[in-house]
Design a protein around this motif. Structure first.
Motif, short mmCIF file in Angstrom:
data_model
loop_
_atom_site.label_atom_id
_atom_site.label_comp_id
_atom_site.label_asym_id
_atom_site.label_seq_id
_atom_site.Cartn_x
_atom_site.Cartn_y
_atom_site.Cartn_z
N GLY A 1 0.77 -1.24 0.00
CA GLY A 1 0.00 0.00 0.00
C GLY A 1 0.80 1.29 0.00
N PHE A 2 2.04 1.25 -0.45
CA PHE A 2 2.82 2.47 -0.61
C PHE A 2 2.57 3.04 -2.00
N ILE A 3 2.57 4.36 -2.12
CA ILE A 3 2.36 4.96 -3.44
C ILE A 3 3.65 5.01 -4.26
N GLY A 4 4.76 4.74 -3.62
CA GLY A 4 6.05 4.72 -4.30
C GLY A 4 7.19 4.63 -3.30
N TRP A 5 8.40 4.54 -3.85
CA TRP A 5 9.58 4.45 -2.99
C TRP A 5 10.74 5.19 -3.64
N PHE A 6 11.68 5.60 -2.82
CA PHE A 6 12.87 6.29 -3.30
C PHE A 6 14.07 5.85 -2.49
N ALA A 7 15.20 5.63 -3.15
CA ALA A 7 16.48 5.44 -2.47
C ALA A 7 17.02 6.84 -2.23
N THR A 8 17.26 7.19 -0.97
CA THR A 8 17.63 8.55 -0.61
C THR A 8 18.88 8.59 0.26
N SER A 9 19.41 9.79 0.38
CA SER A 9 20.45 10.07 1.36
C SER A 9 20.17 11.46 1.91
N ALA A 10 19.80 11.53 3.19
CA ALA A 10 19.60 12.83 3.82
C ALA A 10 20.93 13.57 3.92
N LYS A 11 21.98 12.85 4.20
CA LYS A 11 23.31 13.44 4.35
C LYS A 11 23.79 14.11 3.06
N GLU A 12 23.60 13.41 1.95
CA GLU A 12 24.07 13.91 0.66
C GLU A 12 22.97 14.61 -0.14
N ASN A 13 21.78 14.73 0.44
CA ASN A 13 20.62 15.36 -0.21
C ASN A 13 20.30 14.70 -1.56
N ILE A 14 20.25 13.39 -1.55
CA ILE A 14 19.94 12.62 -2.76
C ILE A 14 18.45 12.25 -2.74
N ARG A 15 17.73 12.72 -3.73
CA ARG A 15 16.31 12.44 -3.97
C ARG A 15 15.38 12.82 -2.81
N ILE A 16 15.80 13.69 -1.92
CA ILE A 16 14.93 14.14 -0.83
C ILE A 16 13.82 15.02 -1.39
N ASP A 17 14.18 16.06 -2.13
CA ASP A 17 13.18 16.95 -2.72
C ASP A 17 12.24 16.19 -3.64
N GLU A 18 12.79 15.33 -4.46
CA GLU A 18 11.98 14.55 -5.41
C GLU A 18 10.93 13.70 -4.68
N SER A 19 11.35 13.04 -3.59
CA SER A 19 10.41 12.17 -2.87
C SER A 19 9.33 12.97 -2.15
N VAL A 20 9.71 14.10 -1.56
CA VAL A 20 8.73 14.93 -0.86
C VAL A 20 7.76 15.56 -1.86
N ASN A 21 8.27 16.05 -2.98
CA ASN A 21 7.40 16.62 -4.00
C ASN A 21 6.43 15.58 -4.56
N PHE A 22 6.88 14.35 -4.70
CA PHE A 22 6.01 13.26 -5.16
C PHE A 22 4.86 13.07 -4.17
N LEU A 23 5.18 13.02 -2.88
CA LEU A 23 4.13 12.86 -1.86
C LEU A 23 3.19 14.06 -1.87
N PHE A 24 3.74 15.28 -1.92
CA PHE A 24 2.90 16.48 -1.94
C PHE A 24 1.94 16.47 -3.12
N SER A 25 2.40 16.02 -4.28
CA SER A 25 1.52 15.98 -5.44
C SER A 25 0.35 15.04 -5.21
N LYS A 26 0.60 13.92 -4.54
CA LYS A 26 -0.49 12.98 -4.24
C LYS A 26 -1.44 13.55 -3.19
N VAL A 27 -0.90 14.24 -2.20
CA VAL A 27 -1.74 14.88 -1.17
C VAL A 27 -2.63 15.94 -1.82
N LEU A 28 -2.05 16.77 -2.68
CA LEU A 28 -2.83 17.79 -3.37
C LEU A 28 -3.87 17.19 -4.30
N GLU A 29 -3.50 16.12 -4.97
CA GLU A 29 -4.45 15.42 -5.85
C GLU A 29 -5.64 14.91 -5.05
#
Length: 139
Positions: free
Chosen positions: A77-105
């Protein structure tokens, strides 16, 4: 966690540590806990994204294939997944924007927002008033 912690949530990010297999094993429990304690106003599940953090430190062979992760997310039941690194800022913005788009939808498709609501004021509403009166309001 208690229901109060989840109160009025409209989206979720679950994070596991790719360097610690035990954290991935706990994901199902966390997701079940979430799904039993919070729902959207229409009764549906809140959108939830799974993040595999510390992808910059992942050990060879631990991280499942993209196909396996896609299947895992669909099955749980997840809408998606991302391999991320908070330390290196890898795909953090992309994953949060993906979630926000679903929330807004979900918010745009929520018919309960279009129903009559006594807590709202219609600024375009015209009311009865007496012409020639010094006040256009009958308060």
């Amino acid at each position: 966690m208690t229901r109060v912690y989840f109160k009025e949530a409209v989206g979720c990010i679950l994070v596991f540590d790719v360097t610690r297999p035990a954290s991935f094993e706990a994901v199902k429990k966390w997701k079940l806990d979430l799904d039993t304690k919070v729902q959207l106003p229409n009764g549906g599940r809140i959108p939830c994204v799974l993040l595999g953090n510390k992808c910059d430190q992942a050990r060879e062979g631990f991280f499942q294939t993209h196909e396996q992760m896609d299947s895992y997310c669909k099955d749980n039941g997840f809408i998606g997944w991302f391999a991320t690194s908070a330390k290196e800022n890898i795909r953090i913005d992309e994953s949060v924007n993906f979630l926000f788009s679903k929330v807004l939808e979900n918010a745009m498709n929520d018919t309960s927002l279009n129903e009559s609501d006594n807590d709202r004021i219609d600024l375009g509403q015209t009311g009865d008033y007496e012409e020639g009166s010094s006040s256009s309001c009958k308060c």
